[in-house]
Design a protein around this motif. Structure first.
Motif, PDB file in Angstrom:
ATOM      1  N   TRP A  33     -26.871  12.578   5.432  1.00  0.00           N
ATOM      2  CA  TRP A  33     -25.772  11.314   5.781  1.00  0.00           C
ATOM      3  C   TRP A  33     -24.492  11.798   4.982  1.00  0.00           C
ATOM      4  CZ3 TRP A  33     -24.379   8.337   1.419  1.00  0.00           C
ATOM      5  CH2 TRP A  33     -23.649   7.164   1.748  1.00  0.00           C
ATOM      6  N   SER A  34     -24.613  12.438   3.545  1.00  0.00           N
ATOM      7  CA  SER A  34     -23.441  12.531   2.637  1.00  0.00           C
ATOM      8  C   SER A  34     -22.682  13.825   2.967  1.00  0.00           C
ATOM      9  CB  SER A  34     -24.055  12.325   1.232  1.00  0.00           C
ATOM     10  OG  SER A  34     -24.824  13.570   0.769  1.00  0.00           O
ATOM     11  N   SER A  74     -19.040  12.751   4.156  1.00  0.00           N
ATOM     12  CA  SER A  74     -18.143  12.910   3.216  1.00  0.00           C
ATOM     13  C   SER A  74     -18.453  14.289   2.997  1.00  0.00           C
ATOM     14  CB  SER A  74     -18.499  11.956   2.022  1.00  0.00           C
ATOM     15  OG  SER A  74     -19.573  11.155   2.011  1.00  0.00           O
ATOM     16  N   PRO A  75     -17.803  15.278   3.738  1.00  0.00           N
ATOM     17  CA  PRO A  75     -17.948  16.549   3.448  1.00  0.00           C
ATOM     18  C   PRO A  75     -16.887  17.144   2.241  1.00  0.00           C
ATOM     19  CG  PRO A  75     -16.976  16.272   5.518  1.00  0.00           C
ATOM     20  CD  PRO A  75     -17.272  14.951   4.873  1.00  0.00           C
ATOM     21  N   ARG A 115     -23.412  14.289  12.565  1.00  0.00           N
ATOM     22  CA  ARG A 115     -22.050  14.693  13.260  1.00  0.00           C
ATOM     23  C   ARG A 115     -21.455  14.318  14.358  1.00  0.00           C
ATOM     24  NH1 ARG A 115     -18.214  17.162  10.610  1.00  0.00           N
ATOM     25  NH2 ARG A 115     -17.896  18.557  12.338  1.00  0.00           N
ATOM     26  N   GLU A 117     -15.838   3.491  10.163  1.00  0.00           N
ATOM     27  CA  GLU A 117     -14.783   3.071   9.391  1.00  0.00           C
ATOM     28  C   GLU A 117     -14.433   1.634   9.661  1.00  0.00           C
ATOM     29  OE1 GLU A 117     -11.771   5.928   9.370  1.00  0.00           O
ATOM     30  OE2 GLU A 117     -12.720   7.036   7.864  1.00  0.00           O
ATOM     31  N   MET A 138     -14.090  19.173  11.193  1.00  0.00           N
ATOM     32  CA  MET A 138     -14.820  18.934  10.256  1.00  0.00           C
ATOM     33  C   MET A 138     -13.877  18.272   9.134  1.00  0.00           C
ATOM     34  SD  MET A 138     -17.245  21.057   7.926  1.00  0.00           S
ATOM     35  CE  MET A 138     -17.548  20.801   6.229  1.00  0.00           C
ATOM     36  N   HIS A 194     -13.207  14.723   9.004  1.00  0.00           N
ATOM     37  CA  HIS A 194     -13.945  13.874   8.657  1.00  0.00           C
ATOM     38  C   HIS A 194     -13.698  13.661   7.056  1.00  0.00           C
ATOM     39  CE1 HIS A 194     -17.642  13.075  11.399  1.00  0.00           C
ATOM     40  NE2 HIS A 194     -16.847  13.849  12.071  1.00  0.00           N
ATOM     41  N   ALA A 195     -12.909  14.551   6.547  1.00  0.00           N
ATOM     42  CA  ALA A 195     -12.942  14.338   5.097  1.00  0.00           C
ATOM     43  C   ALA A 195     -11.953  13.418   4.697  1.00  0.00           C
ATOM     44  CB  ALA A 195     -12.882  15.980   4.648  1.00  0.00           C
ATOM     45  N   ARG A 213     -10.601  10.238   4.711  1.00  0.00           N
ATOM     46  CA  ARG A 213     -10.802   9.238   3.709  1.00  0.00           C
ATOM     47  C   ARG A 213     -12.427   8.999   3.591  1.00  0.00           C
ATOM     48  NH1 ARG A 213      -7.760   5.054   6.435  1.00  0.00           N
ATOM     49  NH2 ARG A 213      -9.840   4.242   6.497  1.00  0.00           N
ATOM     50  N   ARG A 214     -12.595   8.863   2.295  1.00  0.00           N
ATOM     51  CA  ARG A 214     -14.005   8.594   2.047  1.00  0.00           C
ATOM     52  C   ARG A 214     -14.135   7.660   0.833  1.00  0.00           C
ATOM     53  NH1 ARG A 214     -14.022  14.057  -1.146  1.00  0.00           N
ATOM     54  NH2 ARG A 214     -13.133  14.825   0.918  1.00  0.00           N
ATOM     55  N   ARG A 215     -15.217   7.210   0.730  1.00  0.00           N
ATOM     56  CA  ARG A 215     -15.622   6.127  -0.413  1.00  0.00           C
ATOM     57  C   ARG A 215     -15.930   7.133  -1.705  1.00  0.00           C
ATOM     58  NH1 ARG A 215     -18.616   4.434   3.301  1.00  0.00           N
ATOM     59  NH2 ARG A 215     -20.229   5.763   3.932  1.00  0.00           N
ATOM     60  N   ALA A 222     -21.983  10.292  -2.326  1.00  0.00           N
ATOM     61  CA  ALA A 222     -22.321  11.707  -1.716  1.00  0.00           C
ATOM     62  C   ALA A 222     -23.017  12.420  -2.466  1.00  0.00           C
ATOM     63  CB  ALA A 222     -20.832  12.231  -1.247  1.00  0.00           C
TER      64      ALA A 222
END
Lengths: 276, 298
Positions: free
Chosen positions: A95-96, A100-101, A164, A172, B1, B4-5, B7-9, B14
């Motif tokens: 998940w992470s 949040s890659p 993915r 969001e 890829m 995806h990066a 905006r994130r919390r 993570a």
């Protein structure tokens, strides 16, 4: 490629496909048929294709002589146990990584996957010694742990490729609407991730079910699952083909059934997600 | 890829998600492999000891006929089974690509061997190649009385019996991978090749197959992994015999540790098995690093 194929050619191809499929399937079919023969009929010459006298005595005897269902039960426990345990560790990780890659994510994933390519003998002795000192040899718990460990890389990779595919916009949007993290996971992410998680579980159960290196080397009479049990049956008593076939048939039956209904997921899993 | 990066919390979540995973992998693999490599430089017998003897175990290992046979066997098994799997897999894929009826049924059947335990596969083929019960006797019974196909009983040919089982096991899954690759090839290519009058087999060999590099690479890696790890098939099918004719590196190491109680030399063997994979990984790492540096420079 959608080339036009004439009906006649198509028909002949189908016939040929059946012949190839039968050839490939024949060894399995023969094992299943042999398991219903008497020992005498199993080594009859010329071989009888269908059992001349259908019998279930092989199954009964395999159970009586070596408590087959204990090993069957062991297989079920370790394959399902290791899968559930593995999910606890891999779902948060995947998940992470998927949502949040960082710059390192791809590297970490590839590195994890590469551990799957290492020959298992490289870590056997340390693990054997650790297990021995912790009294985990020949125990279902220990075997569950080790099977979980060896399949972790595939699990996390599979889950990652499935996660993915979930559009991050939806997550969001739910966050915009004020969903807190756990709500976002339970109500938004999980429902979309269920098919992926299910296929990952399925693949993992099959891999654990078939695993033989660790089960052969870390178990004895007590915790031996089906693979180890059948291997022990093979060499000295090699002449009891009907009984061996019965034991094998029972061991592959679940795979044959699961495989039939989940062929797409299996292909995807067994090719590490390369085939969608 | 990277999309995806954006905006994130909190990254802390993570990190919390990945840490157990990394800990477990590092704990088991790095420490386990590290210990194995370390012990390969010691004179460990039944239990690991720490009196270092340098490369002595490796010298003994490479002087051991049994190990040399293992290495030889894994080359034969690997090269033959991978080559045959690729060829058969490709032919099967081309064949499945003809949109035959009930494709899903066939895919399931072709994949069954791969989904089965190698222990069962080994047993089934042990039976099929048994001179008195299996293929040979059956064909003889059909009237071809001097037909001979019993590789497992002869030390010279037993390894080819394993190859047969390996092909049976692996060609279906190779087909599935290559079929996906084949379906990804643009249909226009076929039309263009036909318009240019190129024979079908040449289109396959020189145009389509090179376009499927990715699929071939995946299949190849998958097979290599299976070959390096081959253990259960040998145990179930031949037990390493007749004699030591079909012993493989993994079987050798296990025997070294258990029967001959020589952990040091066994670990030297295990290290030799790890070496090719570590080399490939290191090479990949260096290539990726150079690419990254070039990307930064440009």
């Amino acid at each position: 490629m959608a080339r036009a194929v004439s009906p006649r050619r198509k028909w002949s191809f189908t016939v040929l496909a059946w012949i190839v499929a039968l050839l490939l399937f024949f060894p399995i079919l023969w094992t299943i048929l042999t398991s219903f023969k008497t020992e005498g009929d199993a080594i009859l010459f010329p071989p009888a294709f269908l059992p001349p006298h259908w019998t279930l005595e092989n199954f009964v005897e395999v159970q009586d002589r070596s408590n087959y269902f204990k090993h069957f039960f062991n297989s079920v426990v370790i394959s399902i146990g290791s899968t559930l345990l593995g999910l606890v560790i891999t779902v948060p990780a995947a998940w992470s990584m998927a949502f949040s890659p960082t710059k390192r994510t791809k590297d970490i994933l590839m590195w994890m996957l590469s551990t799957k390519m290492m020959p298992a003998v490289g870590v056997l002795v340390p693990i054997y010694l650790i297990f021995k000192s912790l009294n985990l040899l020949d125990s279902l718990f220990g075997l569950t742990i080790i099977l979980m460990l060896i399949n972790l890389p595939i699990m996390v990779w599979m889950l990652y490729t499935y996660f993915r595919e979930i559009p991050v916009d939806i997550l969001e949007a739910s966050r915009m609407d004020g969903a807190v993290l756990w709500k976002e996971i339970v109500y938004v992410l999980l429902p979309m991730a269920i098919p992926g998680i299910a296929s990952t579980m399925l693949l993992n159960i099959i891999l654990a079910w078939n695993e033989a290196f660790w089960t052969l080397n870390l178990t004895a009479a007590n915790a031996a699952p089906l693979t180890a049990f059948i291997a022990s049956y093979s060499s000295p008593e090699g002449l009891f083909w009907a009984k061996l076939s019965a034991a094998s048939t029972l061991a592959i039956a679940p795979i044959l059934v699961i495989g039939w209904f989940s062929q797409k997921q299996l292909v995807r899993g067994m090719t590490f997600g390369a085939v969608k | 890829m990277m999309a995806h990066a954006t905006r994130r919390r909190l990254p802390i979540q993570a990190v919390a998600g990945t840490v157990p995973m990394i800990l477990v992998s590092v704990g088991v693999f790095i420490i386990g492999i590290g210990a194995s490599v370390l012990w390969s430089f010691t004179s460990s017998k039944l239990f690991p000891a720490y009196d270092f003897v340098g490369l002595q175990q490796y010298r003994r290992l490479w002087a051991d006929a049994r190990w040399l046979i293992s290495v030889n066997n894994i080359w034969i098994f690997g090269l033959l089974s991978i080559a045959c799997n690729m060829v058969f897999g490709y032919l099967l894929a081309v064949f499945m690509d003809q949109r035959i009826r009930q494709e899903d049924t066939f895919r399931s059947i072709f994949l069954y061997p791969f989904a089965m335990s190698l222990i069962v596969t080994g047993l089934v083929w042990q039976w099929a190649l048994d001179p008195n019960l299996g293929l040979q006797q059956t064909v003889r019974n059909w009237g071809w009385t001097d037909f001979s196909f019993a590789p497992l009983v002869d030390a010279k040919t037993a390894i080819y019996g394993l190859v047969v089982a390996g092909i049976w096991q692996g060609s279906g899954v190779t087909m599935a991978i290559l079929l996906a690759g084949l379906r990804g090839v643009d249909a226009e290519i076929w039309k263009a090749a036909r318009v240019d009058g190129i024979p079908t087999w040449r289109t396959h060999l020189f145009i389509v197959a090179p376009m499927m590099r990715g699929a071939f690479a995946t299949a190849f890696v998958l097979q290599c992994v299976a070959v390096v790890r081959v253990y259960d098939l040998v145990i179930a099918m031949t037990g390493g015999g007749p004699g030591i004719a079909t012993t493989m590196p993994a079987v050798y190491v296990i025997q070294m540790i258990t029967v001959r109680q020589n952990v040091g030399q066994g670990m030297a063997g295990a290290t030799m098995m790890l070496l090719p994979i570590l080399l490939v990984l290191a090479l990949g790492g260096i290539l990726a690093w150079r690419r990254k540096r070039k990307g930064v420079a440009a």
